[in-house]
Motif scaffolding. Structure first.
Motif, PDB file in Angstrom:
ATOM      1  N   SER A  68       1.027  -1.153   0.077  1.00 47.58           N
ATOM      2  CA  SER A  68       0.009  -0.022   0.161  1.00 47.58           C
ATOM      3  C   SER A  68       0.906   1.314   0.002  1.00 47.58           C
ATOM      4  O   SER A  68       0.697   2.287  -0.803  1.00 47.58           O
ATOM      5  N   LYS A  69       2.080   1.073   0.729  1.00 54.28           N
ATOM      6  CA  LYS A  69       2.886   2.334   0.492  1.00 54.28           C
ATOM      7  C   LYS A  69       3.649   2.268  -0.522  1.00 54.28           C
ATOM      8  O   LYS A  69       4.819   1.993  -0.608  1.00 54.28           O
ATOM      9  N   GLY A  70       3.118   2.267  -1.598  1.00 61.50           N
ATOM     10  CA  GLY A  70       3.776   2.132  -2.885  1.00 61.50           C
ATOM     11  C   GLY A  70       5.041   3.224  -3.199  1.00 61.50           C
ATOM     12  O   GLY A  70       5.659   2.724  -3.906  1.00 61.50           O
ATOM     13  N   GLY A 107       2.175   2.631   5.428  1.00 62.49           N
ATOM     14  CA  GLY A 107       3.001   3.608   6.192  1.00 62.49           C
ATOM     15  C   GLY A 107       2.004   4.136   7.379  1.00 62.49           C
ATOM     16  O   GLY A 107       0.765   4.241   7.513  1.00 62.49           O
ATOM     17  N   ASP A 108       3.084   4.733   8.354  1.00 61.28           N
ATOM     18  CA  ASP A 108       2.076   5.380   9.556  1.00 61.28           C
ATOM     19  C   ASP A 108       1.541   6.834   8.987  1.00 61.28           C
ATOM     20  O   ASP A 108       0.389   7.048   9.484  1.00 61.28           O
ATOM     21  N   GLY A 109       2.305   7.458   8.061  1.00 57.25           N
ATOM     22  CA  GLY A 109       1.722   8.654   7.657  1.00 57.25           C
ATOM     23  C   GLY A 109       0.509   8.241   6.785  1.00 57.25           C
ATOM     24  O   GLY A 109      -0.441   9.302   6.614  1.00 57.25           O
ATOM     25  N   ALA A 157      -4.998  12.887   4.256  1.00 58.14           N
ATOM     26  CA  ALA A 157      -6.557  12.508   4.168  1.00 58.14           C
ATOM     27  C   ALA A 157      -7.051  13.670   3.478  1.00 58.14           C
ATOM     28  O   ALA A 157      -7.410  14.580   3.956  1.00 58.14           O
ATOM     29  N   GLU A 158      -7.013  13.627   2.203  1.00 55.16           N
ATOM     30  CA  GLU A 158      -7.360  14.426   1.329  1.00 55.16           C
ATOM     31  C   GLU A 158      -8.767  14.934   1.257  1.00 55.16           C
ATOM     32  O   GLU A 158      -9.269  15.831   1.155  1.00 55.16           O
ATOM     33  N   GLN A 159      -9.687  13.616   1.801  1.00 56.98           N
ATOM     34  CA  GLN A 159     -11.059  13.870   1.900  1.00 56.98           C
ATOM     35  C   GLN A 159     -11.292  14.996   2.974  1.00 56.98           C
ATOM     36  O   GLN A 159     -12.101  15.890   2.911  1.00 56.98           O
TER      37      GLN A 159
HETATM   38  C1  LIG Z   1      -3.658   9.754  -1.409  1.00 59.11           C
HETATM   39  C2  LIG Z   1      -2.084   9.998  -1.274  1.00 59.11           C
HETATM   40  N1  LIG Z   1      -1.723  11.267  -0.758  1.00 59.11           N
HETATM   41  C3  LIG Z   1      -0.578  11.850  -0.631  1.00 59.11           C
HETATM   42  C4  LIG Z   1       0.701  11.162  -1.137  1.00 59.11           C
HETATM   43  C5  LIG Z   1       1.939  11.582  -1.160  1.00 59.11           C
HETATM   44  N2  LIG Z   1       3.026  11.075  -0.482  1.00 59.11           N
HETATM   45  C6  LIG Z   1       3.678   9.886  -0.868  1.00 59.11           C
HETATM   46  S1  LIG Z   1       4.628   9.305   0.370  1.00 59.11           S
HETATM   47  C7  LIG Z   1       3.891  10.643   1.593  1.00 59.11           C
HETATM   48  C8  LIG Z   1       4.388  10.341   2.936  1.00 59.11           C
HETATM   49  C9  LIG Z   1       4.062   8.939   3.261  1.00 59.11           C
HETATM   50  O1  LIG Z   1       4.471   8.694   4.738  1.00 59.11           O
HETATM   51  P1  LIG Z   1       4.393   7.305   5.517  1.00 59.11           P
HETATM   52  O2  LIG Z   1       3.156   6.724   5.015  1.00 59.11           O
HETATM   53  O3  LIG Z   1       4.674   7.410   6.763  1.00 59.11           O
HETATM   54  O4  LIG Z   1       5.292   6.454   4.426  1.00 59.11           O
HETATM   55  P2  LIG Z   1       6.998   6.353   5.032  1.00 59.11           P
HETATM   56  O5  LIG Z   1       7.226   7.126   6.231  1.00 59.11           O
HETATM   57  O6  LIG Z   1       7.095   4.804   5.302  1.00 59.11           O
HETATM   58  O7  LIG Z   1       7.924   6.770   3.718  1.00 59.11           O
HETATM   59  C10 LIG Z   1       2.858  11.113   1.051  1.00 59.11           C
HETATM   60  C11 LIG Z   1       2.172  12.467   1.668  1.00 59.11           C
HETATM   61  C12 LIG Z   1       0.106   9.784  -1.729  1.00 59.11           C
HETATM   62  N3  LIG Z   1       1.256   9.141  -2.573  1.00 59.11           N
HETATM   63  N4  LIG Z   1      -1.054   9.328  -1.735  1.00 59.11           N
END
Ligand SMILES: Cc1ncc(C[n+]2csc(CCOP(=O)(O)OP(=O)(O)O)c2C)c(N)n1
Ligand SMILES: [Mg+2]
Lengths: 274, 322
Positions: A65-67, A144-146, B65-67
């Protein structure tokens, strides 16, 4: 593979993903290093997937999911023989299938992901289908936690518990950071364990860089019959390269010549200590 | 309509439009404490880190959380705040489409939706990160103004106009540094296309970051073939400047439209619909991203691949003229 071999493999995969990110001058470095050990254990110790017969309907599913951390997945799949490693020289280049997120154009990829909050609902569907078909394969995803604040995750948490999907494993790459800052400052997700328990999941917590703990958790499900499985993997963003660890800049930072060499030296040093 | 020639010098290079967005908003926020920016872990991409440092109380971060981003912005706008919801165009216009349709447009909450890194700005990240559907999706929703500025001038004007604009608005920006397209003919108003260059043989109507390649094609056509092209920056996709389109069509010249969007449902089809229903029969061609699995690479790679380039558009124009 023995635990020692897996540890060495993790170092190798970290070096590989840095090589291709450095070469492409693009990539999600921090998040890839954070989930390298998880992917290593999944593909070398847990998942029943065959590079030569990937489409086997009885295979275990892994949907990332954290593509954005696709580089960790690419090097893991290449190492398993899903495609020739050289293919990765085209990473992010014009017309390449090896783009900045997983796509089915690459052998071994289950779904096209990259927009966060999509992996888990698809896994719920796969898991329901497996139950309907009375199949024994398992379904894994990495969150991902974010990514957790995306509402779709919480909709899927409910559905997974509602349908008693004990064949479903959601792994949280809990590095406590995202792009803008720490989860704590961007959007608090605290008490993840309690939240997931309240949503009807069975939860395990592991050190996401400890090979033995990962094997133990990922290979011994379901944790409780009739309940979906949640694995909180405590990780460090940028793990393995000290100047990247916990430093936000490396979310999608690309190492310079000098930084690349420093990173390799450190990883070689760690390798010699294993 | 009289087509006097506009003198052209070398273009002055600017910065990415989204940088101008942030700079302009910072300037305005000093005196307007009602300006609030909502972000979804997107302030870096939106060039808003300096904004957040200067005006920490004017940023509402919602996490990824775009929604929720759009819903919260609708609430802020409803309470009288000047809410700018900033997120990559791909997520803002797809993930939060229902919030846009219901909470912003239908409930008439004047949110300023700021769609960053639009089109194929994130070229190598693939379709999840492209927004080639946003004009089409939003054109089909009542009560929204859709604006894609071409250069830094249009961007600054658009942001200034946005602050006190009391209706739902979608502003679409790219990531790449843009040149100033016409410094002798500067005037900007939502809903009024801007003539960048005048010529008698063909009209090219473009929008957003596709205007610069259209301008470049016009230069090449003139120097290599003596073909004179009018170039219009149709920054407002909705409401469309049909008066200007009618002017352009009235002398029968061919029309080519260019956009960083799928050919389905965007600027080109909006123009075609107007022209067909109003008795115009000009030769007409839509250039955009075709309805196929989109190639990846840099934005320039993708533009070149689909003929959104000086060379590609030159060929299109020569074909339509022959
Ligand atoms: C729906 C959506 N919103 C925003 C993004 C842009 N984005 C890509 S990675 C990321 C941060 C992700 O953080 P986390 O899930 O904690 O991943 P990690 O720390 O493991 O890299 C964002 C905001 C996205 N890919 N998909
Ligand atoms: Mg994280």
């Amino acid at each position: 593979m023995t635990v020692r071999e897996l540890r060495l493999k993790s170092i190798f995969l970290r070096k590989q993903l840095l090589k291709y990110i450095y070469h492409a001058k693009a990539g999600h470095t921090g998040g890839s290093l954070s989930c390298t050990d998880i992917l290593n254990v999944l593909y070398n110790k847990v998942l029943n997937v065959d590079p030569k017969n990937f489409k086997d309907p009885d295979r275990d599913r892994y949907i990332q999911s954290k593509g954005h951390s696709v580089e960790a997945l690419y090097v893991t799949l290449a190492d398993k023989g899903f495609f020739p490693e050289d293919d990765l020289e085209t990473l992010c280049a014009y017309g390449s299938n090896y783009i900045g997120h997983p796509t089915k154009k690459v052998n071994g990829m289950e779904q096209n992901t990259g927009a966060l909050g999509h992996g888990l609902p698809i896994c719920v569907g796969e898991a329901i289908a497996a139950k309907l078909d009375e199949k024994n394969h398992r379904i894994f995803t990495l969150l991902g936690d974010g990514e957790l604040p995306e509402g779709s995750n919480w909709e899927a948490f409910l559905a997974a518990a509602h349908y008693n999907l004990d064949n479903l494993y959601a792994i949280l790459d809990y590095n406590k950071q995202q792009i803008t800052g720490n989860n704590e400052d961007v959007m608090r997700i605290d008490s993840v364990k309690e939240k997931l328990q309240a949503f009807g999941w069975e939860v395990r917590e592991v050190d996401g860089h400890n090979i033995e703990e990962l094997i133990e958790a990922l290979n011994n499900g379901p944790f409780k019959v009739g309940k979906p499985n949640f694995i909180i993997a405590h990780t460090i963003k940028g793990k393995g390269v000290s100047y990247m660890e916990g430093n936000l800049k490396w979310h999608h930072g690309v190492p310079s010549d000098e930084q690349y060499e420093m990173a390799l030296n450190e990883l070689n040093e760690s390798q010699s200590l294993i | 309509m009289e087509l006097d020639k506009i003198e052209e010098k070398e273009l002055r290079m600017g910065v990415p439009n989204q940088v101008v967005f942030s700079n302009t908003l910072q300037e305005l926020a000093v005196t307007d404490r009602d300006i609030l920016v909502t972000t979804s872990d997107s302030r870096g991409s939106g060039k808003l880190v300096p904004f957040a440092e200067k005006f920490p109380d004017q940023v509402v971060e919602v996490g990824i959380a775009e929604q929720n981003l759009v819903g919260v912005a609708a609430g802020l706008a409803s309470a009288g705040k000047k809410a700018f919801a900033v997120s990559p165009a791909c997520f803002l216009s797809a993930r939060a489409l229902e919030q846009i349709k219901n909470d912003v447009c239908y409930s008439d909450n004047p949110v300023k939706l700021v769609a960053i890194s639009a089109g194929v700005s994130y070229g190598a990240l693939g379709t999840t990160h492209h927004s080639l559907h946003d004009f089409a999706a939003l054109r089909a929703i009542n009560n929204i103004t859709i604006v894609a500025p071409a250069d830094n001038y249009e961007t600054e004007q658009a942001v200034r106009s946005a602050v006190n604009f009391n209706q739902p608005l979608y502003l679409r920006f790219g990531k790449k540094a843009m040149p100033f397209l016409n410094e002798q003919n500067e005037s900007f108003e939502f809903g009024k296309g801007r003539i960048i260059r005048r010529g008698d043989d063909v009209t090219i109507i473009a929008t957003g970051e596709a205007v610069y390649p259209a301008w470049s094609a016009a230069k090449v056509l003139e120097t290599e073939r003596g073909v004179q092209a009018t170039v219009v920056s149709m920054h407002t996709i909705k409401p469309l400047d049909v008066g200007l389109i009618a002017d352009m069509a009235s002398n029968g010249r061919p029309i080519v439209t260019v956009e960083e969007h799928m050919v389905n449902g965007g600027l080109g089809e909006a123009c075609a619909s107007y022209l067909m229903q109003n008795g115009f029969h000009n030769a007409f061609k839509i250039i955009g991203i075709p309805d196929e699995y989109t190639v990846t690479g840099s934005q320039v790679n993708i533009f070149d691949h689909y003929g959104i380039s000086a060379e590609g558009l030159k060929e299109t124009v020569l074909n339509i003229l022959s």
